[in-house]
Design a protein around this motif. Structure first.
Motif: not given
Length: 268
Positions: A182-189, A217-224, A253-261
């Motif tokens: 799940e933390a791999s989200t940070a790298f994709v974003l 790749t899976r995190r990218k697909q989820l976020l996409e 969303a545009d800022d890190p806190e709102r995106i992570v939430e």
């Protein structure tokens, strides 16, 4: 240390204990209660002593499930092969063992205390803890230090990408459970904010020892699918065009806190 140490938090107590030694320090935390205070110490002290972590199997599992926090704790860990080991049933006190002291850590809702053992007991307690740690099983803690991760990102993708990855990971520290996947989200974003090529992000995360390319790749697909990132093609000098991550104009969303939430709510 021959006096009690009082503070508003366990982190304040650890600051005092760590500041008085060059290490190494053995931190026994059967319930995992010292994990976040240790992460705070890693943030605040310029030259903390090396730490060996003595905990239970469940607490070690919980720590691996708090990946952004675990990367901070990893900053402190001694460089030996197994710096995190499993407490035997007979040792269940929350304590810090330094070369000179054994300090029990006690906490209430709004206060913490470090209670050093009497000098007549400290030597035998240190021996007991050290011998137990030498004989203990490894907790198989395999989380890279935050600085190692960010240095790899900075080298491969640039300082600005590393700063954004750090910002996302820092926000994630406040969540109760964030796996390495799940933390791999940070790298994709972070990569999308700077229009990085997807293959370079995947390689970098794997090189940093954080997660596999397939996980990214899976995190990218989820976020996409959720609309936080999209891709476009970039011509390559050789071979097929590269996939480039970008942030869509209509991202939720545009800022890190709102995106992570938002991502956390999406996965709940």
């Amino acid at each position: 240390m021959n006096r009690n140490v009082l503070g508003q938090s366990a982190a304040e107590v650890l600051h005092e204990v760590f500041g008085g030694t060059d290490g190494p320090v053995l931190a026994a935390t059967p319930t995992g209660s010292l994990v976040r205070p240790l992460a705070q110490v890693a943030d605040d002290l310029d030259d903390p002593p090396p730490v060996e972590l003595f905990t239970t199997e469940q607490s070690a599992k919980d720590l691996r499930g708090q990946a952004p926090v675990a990367t901070k704790v990893a900053e402190l860990l001694a460089s030996d092969d197994d710096p995190v080991r499993l407490l035997p049933p007979g040792l269940r006190a929350t304590a810090v063992v330094t070369p000179d002291d054994v300090v029990a850590i006690a906490r209430t809702a709004d206060q913490a205390a470090g209670l050093p053992a009497a000098s007549s007991l400290a030597s035998s307690l240190r021996t007991q803890y050290r011998e137990a740690f030498a004989d203990a099983r490894s907790a198989l803690f395999r989380v890279p230090p935050r600085s190692t991760v960010l240095n790899t990102v900075a080298t491969e993708l640039g300082d600005e990408v590393a700063a954004d990855v750090d910002a996302f990971l820092t926000v994630m520290e406040s969540l109760d459970a964030v796996s390495l996947s799940e933390a791999s989200t940070a790298f994709v974003l972070g990569g999308a904010r700077h229009e990085c090529e997807l293959y370079r992000i995947r390689n970098t995360v794997e090189d940093a020892g954080f997660a596999s390319q397939a996980t990214v790749t899976r995190r990218k697909q989820l976020l996409e699918r959720a609309g936080f990132v999209t891709t476009r093609k970039r011509a390559a000098d050789i071979g097929r065009p590269r996939q480039v991550l970008v942030v869509p104009d209509d991202a939720p969303a545009d800022d890190p806190e709102r995106i992570v939430e938002s991502v956390d709510e999406m996965e709940a």
